[in-house]
Design a protein around this motif. Structure first.
Motif, PDB file in Angstrom:
ATOM      1  N   GLN A 134     -64.252 -44.079   8.356  1.00 27.77           N
ATOM      2  CA  GLN A 134     -64.970 -43.895   9.620  1.00 27.77           C
ATOM      3  C   GLN A 134     -65.869 -45.084   9.876  1.00 27.77           C
ATOM      4  O   GLN A 134     -66.479 -45.614   8.946  1.00 27.77           O
ATOM      5  N   ARG A 135     -65.927 -45.492  11.130  1.00 32.61           N
ATOM      6  CA  ARG A 135     -66.846 -46.567  11.503  1.00 32.61           C
ATOM      7  C   ARG A 135     -67.374 -46.341  12.914  1.00 32.61           C
ATOM      8  O   ARG A 135     -66.686 -45.824  13.775  1.00 32.61           O
ATOM      9  N   PRO A 136     -68.649 -46.704  13.117  1.00 32.01           N
ATOM     10  CA  PRO A 136     -69.224 -46.524  14.444  1.00 32.01           C
ATOM     11  C   PRO A 136     -68.721 -47.593  15.405  1.00 32.01           C
ATOM     12  O   PRO A 136     -68.521 -48.746  14.997  1.00 32.01           O
ATOM     13  N   ILE A 137     -68.485 -47.217  16.647  1.00 32.31           N
ATOM     14  CA  ILE A 137     -68.152 -48.190  17.689  1.00 32.31           C
ATOM     15  C   ILE A 137     -69.089 -47.931  18.872  1.00 32.31           C
ATOM     16  O   ILE A 137     -69.773 -46.919  18.898  1.00 32.31           O
ATOM     17  N   TYR A 138     -69.101 -48.822  19.823  1.00 31.11           N
ATOM     18  CA  TYR A 138     -69.968 -48.682  20.993  1.00 31.11           C
ATOM     19  C   TYR A 138     -71.404 -48.346  20.590  1.00 31.11           C
ATOM     20  O   TYR A 138     -71.958 -47.322  21.003  1.00 31.11           O
ATOM     21  N   ALA A 139     -71.988 -49.182  19.787  1.00 35.82           N
ATOM     22  CA  ALA A 139     -73.382 -49.012  19.356  1.00 35.82           C
ATOM     23  C   ALA A 139     -73.638 -47.634  18.760  1.00 35.82           C
ATOM     24  O   ALA A 139     -74.710 -47.055  18.919  1.00 35.82           O
ATOM     25  N   GLY A 140     -72.639 -47.110  18.051  1.00 36.70           N
ATOM     26  CA  GLY A 140     -72.828 -45.829  17.379  1.00 36.70           C
ATOM     27  C   GLY A 140     -72.679 -44.635  18.299  1.00 36.70           C
ATOM     28  O   GLY A 140     -72.911 -43.498  17.898  1.00 36.70           O
ATOM     29  N   ASN A 141     -72.267 -44.867  19.556  1.00 38.34           N
ATOM     30  CA  ASN A 141     -72.097 -43.745  20.482  1.00 38.34           C
ATOM     31  C   ASN A 141     -70.751 -43.062  20.321  1.00 38.34           C
ATOM     32  O   ASN A 141     -70.456 -42.073  20.992  1.00 38.34           O
ATOM     33  N   ALA A 142     -69.926 -43.588  19.441  1.00 37.35           N
ATOM     34  CA  ALA A 142     -68.690 -42.913  19.067  1.00 37.35           C
ATOM     35  C   ALA A 142     -68.369 -43.306  17.624  1.00 37.35           C
ATOM     36  O   ALA A 142     -68.751 -44.380  17.159  1.00 37.35           O
ATOM     37  N   ILE A 143     -67.726 -42.392  16.931  1.00 38.13           N
ATOM     38  CA  ILE A 143     -67.318 -42.664  15.550  1.00 38.13           C
ATOM     39  C   ILE A 143     -65.793 -42.678  15.529  1.00 38.13           C
ATOM     40  O   ILE A 143     -65.161 -41.684  15.874  1.00 38.13           O
ATOM     41  N   ALA A 144     -65.222 -43.807  15.134  1.00 34.97           N
ATOM     42  CA  ALA A 144     -63.768 -43.923  15.083  1.00 34.97           C
ATOM     43  C   ALA A 144     -63.301 -43.679  13.654  1.00 34.97           C
ATOM     44  O   ALA A 144     -63.918 -44.151  12.694  1.00 34.97           O
ATOM     45  N   THR A 145     -62.211 -42.925  13.513  1.00 41.61           N
ATOM     46  CA  THR A 145     -61.551 -42.807  12.216  1.00 41.61           C
ATOM     47  C   THR A 145     -60.345 -43.735  12.282  1.00 41.61           C
ATOM     48  O   THR A 145     -59.498 -43.577  13.162  1.00 41.61           O
ATOM     49  N   VAL A 146     -60.292 -44.716  11.398  1.00 35.71           N
ATOM     50  CA  VAL A 146     -59.216 -45.703  11.467  1.00 35.71           C
ATOM     51  C   VAL A 146     -58.469 -45.769  10.143  1.00 35.71           C
ATOM     52  O   VAL A 146     -59.051 -45.634   9.072  1.00 35.71           O
TER      53      VAL A 146
ATOM     54  N   GLN B 201     -78.588 -52.368  17.357  1.00 35.29           N
ATOM     55  CA  GLN B 201     -77.147 -52.652  17.351  1.00 35.29           C
ATOM     56  C   GLN B 201     -76.871 -54.058  16.851  1.00 35.29           C
ATOM     57  O   GLN B 201     -75.914 -54.301  16.128  1.00 35.29           O
TER      58      GLN B 201
ATOM     59  N   ILE C  36     -71.242 -44.236  27.078  1.00 35.03           N
ATOM     60  CA  ILE C  36     -69.819 -43.925  26.960  1.00 35.03           C
ATOM     61  C   ILE C  36     -69.582 -42.455  26.605  1.00 35.03           C
ATOM     62  O   ILE C  36     -70.460 -41.790  26.069  1.00 35.03           O
TER      63      ILE C  36
ATOM     64  N   ILE D 214     -69.558 -55.701  22.178  1.00 33.24           N
ATOM     65  CA  ILE D 214     -70.353 -54.469  22.116  1.00 33.24           C
ATOM     66  C   ILE D 214     -69.515 -53.202  22.232  1.00 33.24           C
ATOM     67  O   ILE D 214     -70.046 -52.111  22.240  1.00 33.24           O
ATOM     68  N   ASP D 215     -68.182 -53.327  22.330  1.00 36.05           N
ATOM     69  CA  ASP D 215     -67.367 -52.115  22.310  1.00 36.05           C
ATOM     70  C   ASP D 215     -66.963 -51.769  20.874  1.00 36.05           C
ATOM     71  O   ASP D 215     -67.334 -50.749  20.336  1.00 36.05           O
TER      72      ASP D 215
ATOM     73  N   ASP E 218     -67.803 -53.603  18.216  1.00 34.52           N
ATOM     74  CA  ASP E 218     -68.840 -54.037  17.279  1.00 34.52           C
ATOM     75  C   ASP E 218     -68.260 -54.641  15.997  1.00 34.52           C
ATOM     76  O   ASP E 218     -68.829 -54.469  14.919  1.00 34.52           O
TER      77      ASP E 218
ATOM     78  N   THR F 270     -54.458 -48.051  12.770  1.00 35.80           N
ATOM     79  CA  THR F 270     -54.158 -46.857  13.548  1.00 35.80           C
ATOM     80  C   THR F 270     -55.469 -46.164  13.868  1.00 35.80           C
ATOM     81  O   THR F 270     -56.269 -45.896  12.968  1.00 35.80           O
TER      82      THR F 270
ATOM     83  N   VAL G 262     -57.035 -43.064  14.336  1.00 34.58           N
ATOM     84  CA  VAL G 262     -56.689 -41.673  14.050  1.00 34.58           C
ATOM     85  C   VAL G 262     -57.384 -40.752  15.049  1.00 34.58           C
ATOM     86  O   VAL G 262     -56.778 -39.882  15.643  1.00 34.58           O
ATOM     87  N   LYS G 263     -58.683 -40.964  15.207  1.00 32.75           N
ATOM     88  CA  LYS G 263     -59.416 -40.187  16.219  1.00 32.75           C
ATOM     89  C   LYS G 263     -60.755 -40.841  16.497  1.00 32.75           C
ATOM     90  O   LYS G 263     -61.242 -41.664  15.714  1.00 32.75           O
ATOM     91  N   VAL G 264     -61.340 -40.454  17.624  1.00 36.62           N
ATOM     92  CA  VAL G 264     -62.669 -40.929  17.995  1.00 36.62           C
ATOM     93  C   VAL G 264     -63.499 -39.703  18.333  1.00 36.62           C
ATOM     94  O   VAL G 264     -63.076 -38.857  19.120  1.00 36.62           O
ATOM     95  N   GLU G 265     -64.668 -39.614  17.704  1.00 35.89           N
ATOM     96  CA  GLU G 265     -65.508 -38.438  17.927  1.00 35.89           C
ATOM     97  C   GLU G 265     -66.909 -38.866  18.342  1.00 35.89           C
ATOM     98  O   GLU G 265     -67.354 -39.939  17.975  1.00 35.89           O
TER      99      GLU G 265
ATOM    100  N   PRO H  90     -70.871 -38.966  17.904  1.00 37.71           N
ATOM    101  CA  PRO H  90     -71.678 -38.849  16.685  1.00 37.71           C
ATOM    102  C   PRO H  90     -72.419 -37.522  16.683  1.00 37.71           C
ATOM    103  O   PRO H  90     -72.577 -36.904  17.736  1.00 37.71           O
TER     104      PRO H  90
END
Ligand SMILES: Cc1cc2nc3c(=O)[nH]c(=O)nc-3n(C[C@H](O)[C@H](O)[C@H](O)COP(=O)(O)OP(=O)(O)OC[C@H]3O[C@@H](n4cnc5c(N)ncnc54)[C@H](O)[C@@H]3O)c2cc1C
Ligand SMILES: Cc1cc2nc3c(=O)[nH]c(=O)nc-3n(C[C@H](O)[C@H](O)[C@H](O)COP(=O)(O)OP(=O)(O)OC[C@H]3O[C@@H](n4cnc5c(N)ncnc54)[C@H](O)[C@@H]3O)c2cc1C
Lengths: 312, 250
Positions: A128-140, A247, B17, B120-121, B123, B216, B218-221, B223
């Motif tokens: 997991q890593r934060p994107i968009y200044a931590g406003n979303a968490i991506a699982t990659v 950020q 966002i 900034i998208d 990061d 890949t 997998v998902k975006v959630e 925080p």
């Protein structure tokens, strides 16, 4: 396959971040197996290697001690990592300015993607890593044979220091005709490091001047706190850039974060909203910082700070 | 000396966002897009180098969808001389962007290439360093000052402990930090003029590079939301809560 952790160090000392990165390595190891090695690269780094050998879970410390690695410039350090990487399935570093500077070079030269600033390990290939200044968490997920990763230190608890790994020299010495070190201006402070402090007190544009940051000193002394700042305070020249939280500054997650005269822009929140307890002192009761603060005090900081200092 | 600047189209930094309900990604439909703030700083630095007579030509480049030409036009309005669009609808990650940019560097042979330190998208904070590695050039990342002298670039870098200065043999790669400069705003006549400046379009296939993503998603959630807390009425009450309720001070 084994895991390599690049040690972070400054001024002859192993930086605290390394023990957090080793913790992330152990989480990967639970799934992938293999050993954890730590690479210490620099000049005269024997004592640092000994400190790294005490980190729990580390099997072997590899030491590249040569003048070309002094100041850990990205070009030679990247080449050294490329030379060693074939032995490993994962190479990890802290997401510090050193790690961010060098790791993408390794990734590019190995033709693999990099995973920046992971905050959780789901398995040996999924993070997991934060994107968009931590406003979303991506699982990659990465299918690359080698995974090049930087780790957000505050997201992993440090391993203990009861280990006794072996220490071995690495004799790879590369050339560097591309870049050279000219000088450094490091902030000297007796306070704890921002990224590792249990308490952080930060001032924003509301502080009004650099001189007024002294109002934070007494409180920081009493609480053993590090002092941070918003970008507006840094841009206004109140305090140096290494104090910026956010950020694009430092990411902190202390037990207690006190924001003084800071409005709470998303870029600032990105650097501190994982703090356990947040206090905001601001004279504007509509300031967005109050939406994340556990305790908000609507007050003029020039009155509240002296009073707070006297009551602690 | 020719200066190449990489600019990226991203969500405007003021936009809050939202994650798509199916957690497949961030929802970018109908949101305001803009040039990445660090890329604005990169363009500004390049234009200033030209104004000082250090640079002879400023070329802006982007890798992205058709709409990214808006950001190239912005760069042209700010003072770039011409633009190159590597057009793709793929989800490009840093490695793909760096590979495409490396081809452009080979063709254009700039003395200096300037990028933002991070977009900034995503990061990521990777593209400049990857480009430097792929082209075998030295890098000055997180720059707060760049001085070009005697075929060298002297770059002051914002590092965790303060500032570090390095000297790089040209040609080199620089990535910008926030305090390198304060970007200007484009004036209306310049925006009009920018429409007539040359903009060439190429595809990754024409450059012979593969830009598609390796990772890949997998998902975006979203925080974990922080619950807003309470307002305290006085410093005494604050100290009391911190001691007895939160127990974070003694
Ligand atoms: C690409 C990009 C990256 C960025 N990265 C960061 C980052 O890493 N970190 C960061 O912090 N910002 C960052 N920013 C900037 C961010 O958007 C805000 O501009 C900044 O955080 C504002 O700082 P501030 O809260 O100190 O100032 P302001 O927003 O001006 O707020 C000052 C606050 O002080 C209060 N105040 C004034 N006087 C008093 C008083 N006497 N008593 C009590 N309260 C008072 C006011 O009510 C106000 O709420 C970034 C911006 C961009 C575009
Ligand atoms: C979860 C997720 C969702 C995504 N969704 C989309 C999407 O919907 N649509 C989409 O188009 N992309 C999408 N991307 C791709 C992403 O926006 C970036 O293009 C990619 O990650 C490139 O790395 P970066 O911008 O983080 O690079 P960084 O290393 O952070 O960027 C640093 C600098 O490199 C330069 N740079 C980076 N990319 C380019 C470029 N393309 N052209 C010119 N210069 C550049 C700029 O100067 C920039 O300031 C997504 C990525 C992720 C992780």
């Amino acid at each position: 396959m084994s895991i390599l952790v690049l040690a972070e160090h400054h001024d002859g000392q192993l930086a605290g971040a390394t023990a957090h990165v080793v913790a992330a390595a152990r989480a990967i190891q639970q799934d992938s197996g293999g050993d954890i090695d730590v690479l210490v690269a620099g000049e005269n780094v024997g004592a640092i290697a000994d400190a790294a050998a005490r980190l729990d879970g580390v099997s072997r410390v590899r030491v590249a001690d040569a003048a070309v690695y002094a100041h850990q410039l990205a070009e030679p350090l990247g080449e050294l990592l490329v030379a060693l990487a074939d032995d490993y399935g994962h190479v990890l570093a802290a997401a510090t300015t050193t790690g961010k500077n060098v790791m993408p070079r390794l990734a590019a030269l190995k033709d693999v993607a990099q995973l920046s600033e992971i905050i959780a390990v789901e398995s040996a290939d999924t993070f997991q890593r934060p994107i968009y200044a931590g406003n979303a968490i991506a699982t990659v997920q990465s299918d690359d044979a080698l995974k090049v990763i930087t780790v957000r230190a505050t997201a992993f608890d440090a391993v203990a220091e009861t280990g006794s790994a072996s220490v071995e020299a690495v004799d790879t010495v590369v050339d560097n005709a591309l870049s050279s070190f000219v000088g450094e201006e490091l902030a000297a402070s007796d306070r704890p490091e921002l990224g590792a402090a249990k308490v952080v007190i930060s001032g924003g544009r509301g502080m009004g001047s650099g001189d007024n940051f002294k109002l934070l000193d007494g409180i920081a002394d009493k609480l053993g706190a590090a002092i941070g700042a918003s970008r507006a305070a840094v841009d206004a020249g109140f305090v140096p850039n290494d104090m910026q939280v956010g950020q694009t500054g430092k990411i902190v997650a202390p037990e207690l974060y006190i924001a003084v005269g800071i409005s709470g822009a998303i870029q600032h929140l990105a650097g501190m909203k994982d703090s356990k307890v947040i206090v905001a002192i601001n004279k504007d009761e509509e300031a967005p910082i109050f939406q994340v603060a556990d305790y908000g005090l609507v007050a003029d900081l020039f009155e509240a700070l002296p009073e707070l200092e006297s009551k602690l | 000396m020719k200066v190449l600047v990489a600019v990226k189209r991203v969500i405007d930094y003021n936009v809050k966002i939202r994650v798509k309900p199916d957690n497949s990604d961030v929802d970018l439909t109908n949101v305001k897009m803009a040039m990445n703030p660090f890329c604005e700083i990169a363009v500004e630095e390049a234009v200033r180098l030209k104004e000082r007579g250090v640079a002879t030509e400023v070329v802006a480049v982007t890798v992205g969808p058709k709409a990214a030409q808006e950001q190239l036009r912005t760069a042209l309005a700010l003072g770039a001389d011409r633009a190159i669009h590597i057009q793709t609808d793929e989800r490009v990650e840093s490695l793909g962007a760096a590979k495409a940019l490396a081809r452009v560097v080979e063709e254009e042979q700039p003395g200096l290439t300037i990028l933002g330190k991070q977009a900034i998208d995503s990061d990521n904070n990777q593209t400049g360093q990857m480009l430097a590695a792929l082209t075998g050039r030295p890098q000055g990342t997180f720059a707060s000052e760049v001085v070009i002298e005697n075929d060298k670039a002297r770059v002051t870098r914002e590092i965790d402990g303060g500032l570090q200065t390095v000297e790089l043999a040209l040609p080199a790669i620089v990535t910008t930090d926030l305090r390198l400069n304060e970007p200007r705003y484009a004036k209306l006549p310049d925006i009009m003029k920018a429409k007539k400046k040359p903009l060439s379009v190429k595809t990754p296939e024409e450059l012979g590079v593969e830009v598609a993503s390796r990772l890949t998603l997998v998902k975006v959630e979203p925080p974990a939301e922080r619950q807003g807390g309470v307002k305290v009425g006085s410093v005494d009450e604050l100290v009391d809560k911190l001691k007895n309720e939160a127990k974070v001070i003694s």
